[in-house]
Design an enzyme around this catalytic site. Sequence first.
Site, short mmCIF file in Angstrom:
data_model
loop_
_atom_site.label_atom_id
_atom_site.label_comp_id
_atom_site.label_asym_id
_atom_site.label_seq_id
_atom_site.Cartn_x
_atom_site.Cartn_y
_atom_site.Cartn_z
N GLU A 116 6.39 -14.52 20.03
CA GLU A 116 5.34 -15.32 19.38
C GLU A 116 5.36 -15.03 17.88
OE1 GLU A 116 1.84 -13.64 21.09
OE2 GLU A 116 2.51 -14.00 23.13
N LYS A 118 4.12 -13.87 14.48
CA LYS A 118 3.02 -12.97 14.14
C LYS A 118 2.22 -13.64 13.05
CE LYS A 118 1.90 -8.18 13.12
NZ LYS A 118 1.11 -8.30 11.91
N ASP A 120 -0.39 -14.24 10.16
CA ASP A 120 -0.93 -13.36 9.13
C ASP A 120 -2.34 -13.83 8.78
OD1 ASP A 120 -0.83 -11.21 7.53
OD2 ASP A 120 0.41 -12.11 5.97
N TYR A 232 -3.53 -15.28 21.64
CA TYR A 232 -2.30 -14.71 22.21
C TYR A 232 -2.52 -13.61 23.24
CZ TYR A 232 -3.54 -11.41 18.56
OH TYR A 232 -4.23 -10.54 17.77
N LYS A 320 9.17 -7.37 11.71
CA LYS A 320 8.75 -7.90 10.41
C LYS A 320 9.91 -8.60 9.72
CE LYS A 320 4.49 -6.37 9.88
NZ LYS A 320 4.12 -5.74 8.66
N CYS A 414 0.77 9.86 -25.62
CA CYS A 414 0.04 8.82 -24.87
C CYS A 414 0.03 7.52 -25.68
CB CYS A 414 -1.38 9.29 -24.60
SG CYS A 414 -2.40 7.97 -23.93
N CYS A 417 -3.89 6.92 -26.81
CA CYS A 417 -4.60 7.77 -27.78
C CYS A 417 -3.67 8.59 -28.66
CB CYS A 417 -5.55 8.71 -27.05
SG CYS A 417 -4.70 9.96 -26.07
N CYS A 432 -1.69 11.88 -19.49
CA CYS A 432 -2.32 12.12 -20.79
C CYS A 432 -3.46 13.09 -20.51
CB CYS A 432 -2.84 10.80 -21.33
SG CYS A 432 -4.11 11.02 -22.56
N CYS A 437 -9.39 9.85 -23.93
CA CYS A 437 -8.41 8.79 -24.19
C CYS A 437 -9.03 7.41 -23.86
CB CYS A 437 -7.18 9.03 -23.33
SG CYS A 437 -6.05 7.65 -23.26
S1 IVH Z 1 -0.47 -8.78 20.16
C1 IVH Z 1 -1.58 -4.83 21.97
N1 IVH Z 1 0.36 -11.09 19.20
O1 IVH Z 1 -0.98 -8.35 14.53
C2 IVH Z 1 -1.07 -6.06 21.34
N2 IVH Z 1 -0.78 -9.62 17.71
O2 IVH Z 1 -0.53 -5.16 14.66
C3 IVH Z 1 -1.78 -6.38 20.09
N3 IVH Z 1 -1.08 -10.52 15.45
O3 IVH Z 1 -3.98 -7.59 13.86
C4 IVH Z 1 -1.55 -7.60 19.40
N4 IVH Z 1 -0.08 -12.43 15.78
O4 IVH Z 1 -4.07 -9.64 15.41
C5 IVH Z 1 -0.27 -9.93 18.92
N5 IVH Z 1 1.12 -13.16 18.51
C6 IVH Z 1 0.50 -12.02 18.23
C7 IVH Z 1 -0.03 -11.74 16.95
C8 IVH Z 1 -0.65 -10.52 16.74
C9 IVH Z 1 -0.72 -11.66 14.90
C10 IVH Z 1 -1.81 -9.44 14.76
C11 IVH Z 1 -2.93 -8.86 15.54
C12 IVH Z 1 -3.11 -7.51 14.95
C13 IVH Z 1 -1.74 -7.18 14.48
C14 IVH Z 1 -1.13 -6.15 15.40
#
Ligand code: IVH
Length: 676
Positions: A116, A118, A120, A232, A320, A414, A417, A432, A437
């Site tokens: 899925e 992730k 933000d 999710y 990531k 610095c 000053c 400094c 300062c």
């Molecule tokens: S699963 C135990 N699925 O990422 C499993 N998290 O570090 C926990 N996040 O702030 C999370 N998209 O809200 C999961 N598809 C996704 C996600 C997701 C974003 C965020 C989650 C949390 C952080 C986890």
Amino acid sequence: MNSEAEARRRIEDLRDRIRHHNYRYHALDAPEVSDAEYDALFRELTALEAAHPELRTPDSPTQRVGFPPLDKFLPFEHSVPMLSLENAMNEAEILELDGRVRKLLGLSGEVSYVAEPKMDGLAVELLYREGTLIRAGTRGDGYWGEDVTPNVKTIRAIPWRLVQPGDGPPVPTFLAVRGEVYMDKGDFSALNERREEAGEPVFANPRNAAAGSIRQLDSRITAARPLKAFFYGVGSVEGVAFETQWELLGRLRAWGLPVNPKSRLCSGIGEAVEIFRSLASERHRLPYETDGLVIKVNSLQWQRVLGEKSRSPRWAIACKFSPEKAQTRIADILVQVGRTGVLTPVAVLEPVTVGGVVVQRATLHNEDEIQRKDIRIGDTVVVQRAGDVIPEVVEVLADRRGGLEAPFTMPEACPSCGGEVIRPEGESARRCVNRQCPDQVKAAIAHFTSRDGLDIEGLGRKIVALLIQKGLVRSAADLYRLRIEDLEPLPGLGAKSAANLVASIAASRHARLSDLISALGIQHVGSHLAQVLADHFGSLDGLRQATREELEAVSGVGGEVAASITQYFSDEANRQLVDELLKLGVRPAHAAAAPVAVDDFWSGKTVVFTGTLEVMTRQQAGKAVSALGARLTGSVSRATDVVVAGRDAGSKLDKARALGIRVMNEEEFLRRVGPA
Ligand code: IVH
């Protein structure tokens, strides 16, 4: 890291920094470092704690998910903790997850995963009873979040009632569903444009905009923000059972909860890696920001078998994307002086767009970094912006040099000053030493009034600089001497703003003690430690009279911090500042910290430890509960109140169960011994 003392110092330093950044990111929605820098600190701490298990403590950020909520919302308890995810930084680490999963499950064939994007944004949990949305909360520290029900109810993507599909099982009698509230990139830019026109501060990125919109006391403001959500996962559920993550996503969608359409079922880890690659290349074309791919074991049965570590599950990982980068030239290098006197070199860049934001400055951290990367004025460099705030130079393209590039050396005096600059042994920063300062004073006063300090409305950096320039203010104490007639003639102020400013300064006399401690800008004492110190000492006088030993006895305060605090209060100028503040009527109120899971639970209880604990040694765990008033015994009997069972617990655990004695696992134990 050769000596244990050195490791201890570094661990404490890293924890303080991470806590500070957690607070900035989770509680204030105002990060100061990029995700990449934060991840690097976190990884270093994790590695050090792995190498020195004796230095692990339950209050380490590696054991925590985030930060306790601010006290302006009602608390929202998660009945099942909302964990965090471990990060994979490259494809090899994705394969390692698969290796671990198969080993733990004893499988030789392929494992099915769900991938899925992730999102933000801001993590939330919604509670539906009999299909009706009853409450919603933020993740907070994973155990306690903030109740944001009215705000969440304004989001159109979130159903007030779950849909009962014609086929399929009925909606659950109770459902705690989890997801991410976010803002599309286009909506974010439009919102910022409107704010800019209205003279309001703009949001740094869509994540901050989403978080700032949800964490509003007035839900009408939230309603005017273009928020969306994807779901999710679940916490506790009654009346329905799922077998796989994929089935769960399908059900959520069927009940009317938005699920990211880019989620995919993978028959093996190879497919997940492919999805990671394709999402990485297409992510800039997506309407929303995603910072990685979450890969989860599909079978919920296997998820249960794999279980959780204290902070994250063993059945999932967040891969990531590498941070966004661009090439540009360093036109010049400036040196800034911070509030503690540290000289920070900053690259002035030819403006370049990185991930949709124009970047003109990049931090070079310190002279060692400049030397290590051999950064010269005129160099063509790669700058990186990992989602947020301060961009950095990651690489010099040495083959692009024409010969006119000029090496940079830090100034001996610095730049503000002209005073003496020292480089203390073992530190990479030059400082400094002149406490008067101008740049230091300016930064110190700006810190005093900032959100990390007393949060005085209307007193931002610009006004502080102006007040100093006009000779109206020379220290934070002078702020309390300002009169409306001093401020009125200043450019851009006028009668009304001058009166408002004087009123907000006056109101800050009764700020929280922890905020005042943080406002003083004592080295190593950020908002989190300030709260700990306020709770422990209860008054500014109590803190200032504390000896090093008394300070070191406070949980979370190490030798370096204790030294820094006593040094602060032994400095004549600081003593004078505090005296003046008190004389001018600054009377901070002491309020206890937001709810943490520590209470007098342990007091008077008889406790037995059995099995292997992963985070602490049994001895450390024993010490921790003894300090909270518990009695330790070696064997289980009817007189035992609690049995803490670690890995491979045997007959004592069986006996405890047979006698109906309260049993807790290590995770619950850690939560119970807090504090965060
Ligand atoms: S699963 C135990 N699925 O990422 C499993 N998290 O570090 C926990 N996040 O702030 C999370 N998209 O809200 C999961 N598809 C996704 C996600 C997701 C974003 C965020 C989650 C949390 C952080 C986890």
